[in-house]
Design an enzyme around this catalytic site. Structure first.
Site, PDB file in Angstrom:
ATOM      1  CG  ASP A 260      -2.122   0.932   1.041  1.00  0.00           C
ATOM      2  OD1 ASP A 260      -2.039   1.835   0.187  1.00  0.00           O
ATOM      3  OD2 ASP A 260      -3.127   0.771   1.753  1.00  0.00           O
TER       4      ASP A 260
HETATM    5  C1  BGC Z   1      -4.988   3.307   0.308  1.00  0.00           C
HETATM    6  C2  BGC Z   1      -5.065   2.377  -0.866  1.00  0.00           C
HETATM    7  C3  BGC Z   1      -4.915   3.165  -2.139  1.00  0.00           C
HETATM    8  C4  BGC Z   1      -3.583   3.892  -2.098  1.00  0.00           C
HETATM    9  C5  BGC Z   1      -3.272   4.708  -3.333  1.00  0.00           C
HETATM   10  C6  BGC Z   1      -3.758   4.194   0.255  1.00  0.00           C
HETATM   11  O1  BGC Z   1      -3.855   5.203   1.206  1.00  0.00           O
HETATM   12  O2  BGC Z   1      -5.001   2.575   1.495  1.00  0.00           O
HETATM   13  O3  BGC Z   1      -6.278   1.676  -0.860  1.00  0.00           O
HETATM   14  O4  BGC Z   1      -5.000   2.321  -3.243  1.00  0.00           O
HETATM   15  O5  BGC Z   1      -3.598   4.783  -0.989  1.00  0.00           O
HETATM   16  O6  BGC Z   1      -4.076   5.832  -3.398  1.00  0.00           O
END
Ligand code: BGC
Length: 724
Positions: A260
């Protein structure tokens, strides 16, 4: 509790064989991958293993390896962000189709709609030249308070799996990789980047892992996103057990395991544990990311073998081949905002609406017989698509309920709008500070709404939550309706007996003060760009509601398992899932607690019967398949859809088993009087529990009860199966 030990000698252990083909390639491609790797310098290899901006990974031009383009998010293609910060790039060409978020997808209980959504998202992602779409989110709705419940689907792993598989297949059929997230146990936003989650092996296997397994093994997801949190003491992105042992070895995953955004914590440990791609690391130059210069150094120091780097590069290239990115012909070109895409968004919204309560057949409203309707509440005019953080969508348009009602009925019915309550909160990332100012009741607005309702033939109150509550990065502080909505509903209901409450929210809210005061309650969830049209059509009866709750709505927060046991959101940055396998309805059923509305509940404007429930055999062994059949008939007077739900119980077992568990379902649409015979194939192995003593699944011999119904609390017929 009726638990007796069964004979262990007779116990049947069911081996789980989990090799999947979809994220594998053929020998010829593997050879090409090996060849490409051979030609790369260490620096080139490592350049493929980390972002070079917020959502891109650089390619290697001289070898014909293209750049990788990633984008959020689960229910639409997110607007283009700047390369190096979190601001939007300000394009004028990136408005997109916005579907209802995950919870609403699950409320449709319709896998065909999920496949269609996957295809549309794939088309739009390709049109925007994206290679990986960051979704679906398949974490479990463990608590009503989790900020991201709206993005996830359900409290039930089978329902999530059944909707995840077609979503991923649809998406990947358009040459776009899914990134199933957040692996693993990201079931709360509070302290999401620091919390250490513990759970039993059985809860992991029975509740928290199945949707990931379905995504990888059954649907062949090309990528998996590692969660922010720790699992059993180790960060998910460097956790050998979940990434090497389970993901790679058990599930046979050959795709990309990525972080993530900003979830990487080490170089050597993460590299050895099988992480492939580092994304979103904050406050560091790209070359200083864990999987950039430090990885080159670690290889040179012999802390990370070159074979490990090659494995990662191989995973990246394999998915590029799968997506036809490397000399691929006929890659999907994609399309954006077509009327078919919008129709799919509408269908998805319409089938997600759940009729919770409908006394005296107050709904559908016969608009042609009404002179006036009061439309009340902030959610009558609020647009939601652009909220919630990473899943927010710049929708091409978004129809609000007031717009749709006015457009469809305003020429003959006087629409009297009253604000009723206002949004007083302002969401701040990583805090629920904004939510604490939520409860101010504005009596002037309530008085005005009461006056409006008293001069109208019917009153529709659009209430619930908004993305100050249902959001990434913060959990809700309680389950109540904010901004004095309860007072509003109660006051309006006193002056207008035809008061209908329409809830727009992505998580359960407290309805104890509502159910006895108004005749009809509709759960509309978040409906995406077509929300208003879908709601108006359900209210008028043009569409017969066919959604079913994908989660339990407790009477109060204290009823719900994690809160009853006091382990949400944890203490000292640790949370232990003490409720174990008793999540959602499994808890309510087993503990005999009556919720406000049960999992799987949802009414219709027509009636259905389910009869003649039979199995092709009643005595089986654990490796058998069973075919159950039943007749479902529309016994009412309008066309409609019903979801037949099959639950399995193991009343006598050597371990505690939930009272019943969903193992199959089928959504059926029927004309008045029409009936259909439905058959459902079942594997007896699916009746198993995860036996920690032998670290495997086990179907114990004895009697199992199969129940068919149209809600978890409305079982219509049962039959018994004996497992030898
Ligand atoms: C989230 C993800 C997301 C990523 C990119 C993170 O803060 O948990 O689900 O895909 O950001 O935006």
């Amino acid at each position: 509790m009726n638990i007796f030990k069964k004979s262990a000698t007779l116990a049947m252990i069911v081996m789980v064989c989990s090799l999947n083909a979809q994220n594998h390639t053929d020998a010829k491609t593997e050879k090409r991958i090996a060849n490409l790797i051979k030609q790369m310098t260490l620096e080139e290899k490592v350049s493929l293993l980390h972002g070079n901006s917020k959502f891109y990974v650089s390619g290697i031009k001289r070898l014909g390896i293209p750049e990788f383009a990633l984008s959020d998010g689960p229910h639409g293609v997110r607007a283009e962000m700047n390369l190096h910060n979190w601001k939007y790039a300000g394009w004028t060409t990136d408005s997109a189709t916005c579907f209802p978020p995950g919870t609403s997808l699950a409320a449709s209980w319709n896998p065909d709609l999920s496949f269609q959504r996957g295809e549309v998202l794939g088309e739009e992602a390709r049109f925007r030249k994206k290679d990986i779409l960051l979704g679906p989110g398949v974490n479990i709705i463990r608590s009503p308070l989790c900020g991201r419940n709206f993005e996830y689907m359900s409290e039930d792993p089978y329902l999530i799996s059944a909707l995840t598989i077609p979503y991923i297949k649809g998406l990947q059929s358009k040459d776009v990789a899914a990134s199933v997230k957040h692996y693993l146990a990201n079931n709360q936003e509070e302290n999401r980047t620091t919390i250490d989650v513990s759970m039993s092996e059985r809860a992991l296997r029975e509740i928290y892992l199945p949707a990931f397994k379905a995504a990888i093994v059954d649907a062949g997801s090309y990528t998996v996103m590692g969660a922010y949190n720790k699992f059993r003491g180790e960060w998910c992105t460097e956790n050998n057990y979940i990434s090497r042992t389970i993901l790679r070895n058990e599930f046979g995953f050959k795709g990309i395991y990525m972080t993530d955004w900003n979830a990487c914590h080490s170089t050597v440990k993460a590299a050895m544990a099988g992480l492939d791609l580092e994304m979103g690391t904050e406050n560091k130059d790209y070359k200083d990311w864990y999987f950039a210069d430090p990885l080159i150094k670690a290889v040179k120091n012999n802390d990370v073998p070159m074979a490990i780097v090659d494995e990662k590069v191989g995973n990246m290239l394999r998915i590029m081949f799968k997506l036809k990115m490397i000399d691929g012909k006929n890659r999907t070109i994609g399309s954006m905002n077509t009327s078919e895409h919008q129709q799919a968004a509408y269908q998805s919204a319409a089938e997600a609406i759940v009729l919770l309560q409908n006394q005296n057949n107050t709904l559908p409203l016969n608009f042609s017989a009404l002179k006036s309707v009061a439309v009340i509440g902030d959610n009558a005019t609020r647009k939601h698509a652009a909220g919630g953080l990473s899943s927010e969508i710049k929708a091409l348009y978004e129809i609000t309920p007031l717009e749709a009602i006015t457009k469809k009925f305003g020429s003959t019915v006087k629409i009297n709008f009253a604000q009723g309550y206002t949004k007083q909160s302002a969401f701040k990332e990583n805090s629920n500070v904004g939510q604490t100012v939520k409860s101010g009741t504005d009596w002037k607005l309530i008085d005005k709404a009461v006056e409006t309702a008293s001069i109208s033939d019917a009153a529709i109150i659009f209430c619930g939550l908004n993305h100050d509550f249902d959001t990434e990065s913060a959990d809700k502080i309680d389950m109540s309706l904010p901004y004095g909505q309860l007072e509003l509903i109660q006051a309006v209901a006193k002056v207008n007996p035809k008061t209908i409450v329409v809830l727009i929210a992505g998580s359960p809210v407290e309805l104890a003060g509502v159910v006895n005061r108004v005749p009809s309650i509709v759960w509309a969830g978040y409906g995406g760009m077509e929300a208003g049209n879908a709601i108006a059509d359900v209210l008028s009866g043009k569409v017969n509601p066919s959604g079913k709750l994908p989660f339990t709505i407790p009477v109060s927060l204290q009823q719900s398992p994690a809160h009853a046991l006091g382990n949400f959101p944890g203490r000292n940055l640790k949370v232990n899932y003490e409720e174990d396998i008793l999540v959602g309805y499994r808890w309510f059923d087993t503990k005999n607690i009556m919720p406000q509305f049960a999992f799987g509940h949802g009414l219709s404007y027509t009636q259905f019967s389910i009869t003649n429930f039979k199995a092709d055999k009643n005595t089986v062994v654990a490796t058998d398949k069973i075919e159950v059949t039943f007749t479902i008939q529309n016994t009412g007077t309008s066309f409609g859809g019903e979801v037949a739900q099959l639950y399995v119980s193991d009343p006598v077992a050597s371990v505690l088993r939930p009272k019943k568990e969903l193992k199959a379902f089928k959504k059926v649409f029927l004309n008045p009087g029409e009936s259909k015979i439905i058959s459902m194939p079942l594997n007896v192995s699916d009746f198993a529990f995860f036996d920690e003593k032998v670290n495997n699944w086990r179907v114990e011999p004895g009697e199992f009860i199969l129940s068919i119904g149209n809600a978890s609390d409305n079982i219509l017929e049962k039959l018994s199966i004996i497992v030898k």
